[in-house]
Design a protein around this motif. Structure first.
Motif, PDB file in Angstrom:
ATOM      1  N   LEU A   1      -1.266   6.303  -8.192  1.00  0.00           N
ATOM      2  CA  LEU A   1      -1.939   4.886  -7.643  1.00  0.00           C
ATOM      3  C   LEU A   1      -2.647   3.982  -8.780  1.00  0.00           C
ATOM      4  O   LEU A   1      -3.715   4.796  -9.545  1.00  0.00           O
ATOM      5  CB  LEU A   1      -2.871   5.231  -6.730  1.00  0.00           C
ATOM      6  N   ASP A   2      -2.006   3.105  -9.119  1.00  0.00           N
ATOM      7  CA  ASP A   2      -2.867   2.184 -10.385  1.00  0.00           C
ATOM      8  C   ASP A   2      -4.134   1.478  -9.488  1.00  0.00           C
ATOM      9  O   ASP A   2      -5.136   1.489 -10.226  1.00  0.00           O
ATOM     10  CB  ASP A   2      -1.938   1.206 -10.831  1.00  0.00           C
ATOM     11  N   ARG A   3      -3.736   0.454  -8.829  1.00  0.00           N
ATOM     12  CA  ARG A   3      -5.054  -0.055  -7.830  1.00  0.00           C
ATOM     13  C   ARG A   3      -4.368  -0.292  -6.359  1.00  0.00           C
ATOM     14  O   ARG A   3      -3.342  -0.625  -6.046  1.00  0.00           O
ATOM     15  CB  ARG A   3      -5.206  -1.238  -8.646  1.00  0.00           C
ATOM     16  N   ALA A   4      -5.374  -0.595  -5.710  1.00  0.00           N
ATOM     17  CA  ALA A   4      -5.365  -1.297  -4.128  1.00  0.00           C
ATOM     18  C   ALA A   4      -6.233  -2.379  -4.351  1.00  0.00           C
ATOM     19  O   ALA A   4      -7.466  -2.582  -4.612  1.00  0.00           O
ATOM     20  CB  ALA A   4      -5.651  -0.261  -3.338  1.00  0.00           C
ATOM     21  N   ILE A   5      -5.767  -3.451  -3.781  1.00  0.00           N
ATOM     22  CA  ILE A   5      -6.223  -4.647  -3.501  1.00  0.00           C
ATOM     23  C   ILE A   5      -6.338  -5.392  -2.315  1.00  0.00           C
ATOM     24  O   ILE A   5      -5.133  -5.636  -1.982  1.00  0.00           O
ATOM     25  CB  ILE A   5      -5.619  -5.805  -4.793  1.00  0.00           C
TER      26      ILE A   5
ATOM     27  N   GLU B   1      -2.438  -5.107  -1.064  1.00  0.00           N
ATOM     28  CA  GLU B   1      -1.565  -4.689  -2.132  1.00  0.00           C
ATOM     29  C   GLU B   1      -1.697  -3.357  -2.935  1.00  0.00           C
ATOM     30  O   GLU B   1      -2.728  -3.301  -3.542  1.00  0.00           O
ATOM     31  CB  GLU B   1      -1.394  -5.759  -3.342  1.00  0.00           C
ATOM     32  N   LEU B   2      -0.703  -2.637  -3.042  1.00  0.00           N
ATOM     33  CA  LEU B   2      -0.801  -1.180  -3.515  1.00  0.00           C
ATOM     34  C   LEU B   2       0.303  -1.244  -4.727  1.00  0.00           C
ATOM     35  O   LEU B   2       1.549  -1.421  -4.724  1.00  0.00           O
ATOM     36  CB  LEU B   2      -0.548  -0.183  -2.608  1.00  0.00           C
ATOM     37  N   ARG B   3      -0.405  -0.932  -5.833  1.00  0.00           N
ATOM     38  CA  ARG B   3       0.515  -0.920  -7.073  1.00  0.00           C
ATOM     39  C   ARG B   3       0.352   0.636  -7.599  1.00  0.00           C
ATOM     40  O   ARG B   3      -0.594   1.329  -7.590  1.00  0.00           O
ATOM     41  CB  ARG B   3       0.146  -1.831  -8.204  1.00  0.00           C
ATOM     42  N   TYR B   4       1.544   1.181  -7.741  1.00  0.00           N
ATOM     43  CA  TYR B   4       1.893   2.297  -8.319  1.00  0.00           C
ATOM     44  C   TYR B   4       2.492   2.711  -9.715  1.00  0.00           C
ATOM     45  O   TYR B   4       3.158   1.811 -10.077  1.00  0.00           O
ATOM     46  CB  TYR B   4       2.720   3.220  -7.556  1.00  0.00           C
ATOM     47  N   SER B   5       1.977   3.314 -10.421  1.00  0.00           N
ATOM     48  CA  SER B   5       2.497   3.551 -11.849  1.00  0.00           C
ATOM     49  C   SER B   5       3.975   3.873 -11.967  1.00  0.00           C
ATOM     50  O   SER B   5       4.321   4.857 -11.114  1.00  0.00           O
ATOM     51  CB  SER B   5       1.832   4.864 -12.419  1.00  0.00           C
TER      52      SER B   5
ATOM     53  N   ASP C   1      -3.015   8.943  -5.271  1.00  0.00           N
ATOM     54  CA  ASP C   1      -1.817   9.204  -5.690  1.00  0.00           C
ATOM     55  C   ASP C   1      -0.824   9.592  -4.745  1.00  0.00           C
ATOM     56  O   ASP C   1      -1.095  10.380  -3.736  1.00  0.00           O
ATOM     57  CB  ASP C   1      -1.983  10.354  -6.897  1.00  0.00           C
TER      58      ASP C   1
END
Length: 281
Positions: A219-223, A262-266, A235
């Protein structure tokens, strides 16, 4: 292909220009940067949104002049329905803003209230938007799809032309792309509607995101767009449905509320976007 598709909706409006001229004009519009006025002459009807939230992956902008500023021409119920469909997309964040050059502010405010329209509206009282963007005379070209850099990647009004709406949706959702990274994960139910709730109470929600690969996806970030939301995400473990826990505590009565998360994953190009709806009173 893009220009050919946009021509489908535009030819009926510009027959006298000829297909060759139209094709050349459309090609020249693609990639052109568009600007939104943010000075004091423009006002935002903000119900859970603000100009800072318009920096997602895509933005649909439609300009409506004072000549078209009637309840019929505004078509607010249709724009609202489109905005709600955009809210359900899970592979990209897409926002919608209407830029209106009003003849009277009171009349537009009445239209917004009657339509219960709760998406961004910029009232361009001084005509800054047209001055900044050198809009063509033909109103067909007053609605555009912009990418994250606010450059034009699509032209035409999706409310009036179903083909254009389909193109916009495909573009935003990444359908037809060769990107295999988006196939690595999938989300379950991404929309939660709490209906009518009271402020000061905790509401715990559960979402699921599945990792279809045999490796961990970090997991890169959750906004979240509101401080009233806490997101517990980690992750993505391989070959499993991973829990995303969301706690929502509305601090005050705010009426109709929409909170995108928003969930951004590597290694995954497009985010997973979750949507929380409620009416807080």
């Amino acid at each position: 292909m893009l220009v050919a598709l946009m021509m489908t909706g535009a030819v009926s409006c510009t027959r006298d220009r000829g297909n060759a001229q139209l094709r050349e004009f459309l090609a020249g519009q693609m990639g052109r940067e568009m600007h939104l006025p943010d000075d004091s002459a423009c006002h935002l009807f903000d119900r859970g949104y603000g100009l800072t939230t318009l920096g997602g992956d895509y933005l649909i902008v439609s300009y409506i002049s004072s000549d078209d500023c009637t309840a019929c021409h505004l078509k607010l119920p249709f724009w609202k329905a489109l905005a709600q469909r955009l809210d359900t997309l899970t592979r990209a964040t897409a926002n919608l803003v209407l830029v209106i050059r009003p003849d009277t502010l009171d009349k537009v405010a009445s239209f917004l209230e009657n339509a219960n329209y709760d998406y961004p509206i910029i009232l361009d009282t001084l005509g800054r938007f047209t001055a900044m963007n050198d809009l063509p005379d033909n109103s067909f070209f007053h609605t555009v799809l912009l990418d994250a850099d606010r450059r034009i990647v699509g032209l035409g009004n999706p409310v009036l032309e179903p083909q254009i709406e389909q193109f916009y949706m495909n573009q935003i959702a990444g359908r037809g792309s060769d990107n295999k990274s988006d196939e690595a994960i999938s989300a379950g139910l991404t929309v939660k509607d709490l209906w009518v709730i009271a402020p000061g109470t905790d509401y715990d929600l559960l979402f699921l995101v599945t990792n279809h690969t045999d490796t961990v996806i970090p997991l890169d970030r959750a906004i979240a767009s509101c401080d009233c939301v806490d997101v517990a995400a980690a992750d993505l473990q391989p070959g499993a449905a991973n829990e995303i826990r969301v706690r929502y505590r509305p601090a005050e009565a705010s009426g109709a509320t929409h909170i995108p998360i928003e969930l951004r994953y590597s290694g995954i190009d497009r985010p997973v976007v979750l949507h929380l709806y409620a009416y807080v009173e």
